[in-house]
Scaffold this motif. Sequence first.
Motif, PDB file in Angstrom:
ATOM      1  N   THR A   1       0.855  -1.184   0.000  1.00  0.00           N
ATOM      2  CA  THR A   1       0.000   0.000   0.000  1.00  0.00           C
ATOM      3  C   THR A   1       0.897   1.241   0.000  1.00  0.00           C
ATOM      4  O   THR A   1       2.043   1.197   0.439  1.00  0.00           O
ATOM      5  CB  THR A   1      -0.943   0.034   1.215  1.00  0.00           C
ATOM      6  N   SER A   2       0.383   2.348  -0.483  1.00  0.00           N
ATOM      7  CA  SER A   2       1.218   3.544  -0.613  1.00  0.00           C
ATOM      8  C   SER A   2       1.756   4.033   0.735  1.00  0.00           C
ATOM      9  O   SER A   2       2.917   4.420   0.836  1.00  0.00           O
ATOM     10  CB  SER A   2       0.463   4.658  -1.325  1.00  0.00           C
ATOM     11  N   GLU A   3       0.922   4.022   1.756  1.00  0.00           N
ATOM     12  CA  GLU A   3       1.357   4.490   3.084  1.00  0.00           C
ATOM     13  C   GLU A   3       2.457   3.585   3.655  1.00  0.00           C
ATOM     14  O   GLU A   3       3.446   4.057   4.204  1.00  0.00           O
ATOM     15  CB  GLU A   3       0.160   4.563   4.033  1.00  0.00           C
ATOM     16  N   ARG A   4       2.283   2.302   3.520  1.00  0.00           N
ATOM     17  CA  ARG A   4       3.285   1.353   4.037  1.00  0.00           C
ATOM     18  C   ARG A   4       4.583   1.462   3.242  1.00  0.00           C
ATOM     19  O   ARG A   4       5.673   1.434   3.809  1.00  0.00           O
ATOM     20  CB  ARG A   4       2.720  -0.071   3.979  1.00  0.00           C
ATOM     21  N   ASP A   5       4.476   1.581   1.929  1.00  0.00           N
ATOM     22  CA  ASP A   5       5.682   1.727   1.109  1.00  0.00           C
ATOM     23  C   ASP A   5       6.446   2.994   1.476  1.00  0.00           C
ATOM     24  O   ASP A   5       7.677   2.999   1.543  1.00  0.00           O
ATOM     25  CB  ASP A   5       5.330   1.743  -0.374  1.00  0.00           C
ATOM     26  N   ARG A   6       5.716   4.089   1.724  1.00  0.00           N
ATOM     27  CA  ARG A   6       6.358   5.340   2.151  1.00  0.00           C
ATOM     28  C   ARG A   6       7.120   5.142   3.449  1.00  0.00           C
ATOM     29  O   ARG A   6       8.277   5.546   3.585  1.00  0.00           O
ATOM     30  CB  ARG A   6       5.309   6.446   2.305  1.00  0.00           C
TER      31      ARG A   6
ATOM     32  N   ASN B   1      10.274   3.010   2.896  1.00  0.00           N
ATOM     33  CA  ASN B   1      11.320   3.797   2.234  1.00  0.00           C
ATOM     34  C   ASN B   1      12.000   4.750   3.206  1.00  0.00           C
ATOM     35  O   ASN B   1      13.216   4.918   3.171  1.00  0.00           O
ATOM     36  CB  ASN B   1      10.740   4.563   1.040  1.00  0.00           C
TER      37      ASN B   1
END
Length: 97
Positions: free
Chosen positions: A20-25, A28
């Motif tokens: 998910t975008s939040e988890r990937d952010r 990173n």
Amino acid sequence: MKNIQTLDQIKTKYYGEIGTSERDRLENELEALRIGFKIRSARERLNMTQEQLAERIDKKRTYISKVENDGENITLRTLYDIVERGLGGRLRISFEF
């Protein structure tokens, strides 16, 4: 007995599943912090100041400080220079798909 959770379980609860975008952010940002921490740890093991490391790679001390505290936005070329020219290490990069 207390309900003990792993770090991955906590990250999933608050930031979502991997992918998910939040988890990937989050992942990173954590990786960038790990890079900065590894650079600082290596420099300190060599009893080297930020100024000395900066001089070896033609950067300013403030740049080294920024990298150590927040490894984000570092170019591969600069990472290579810090690790290999500055610290005398070897940089290895891997990819996961």
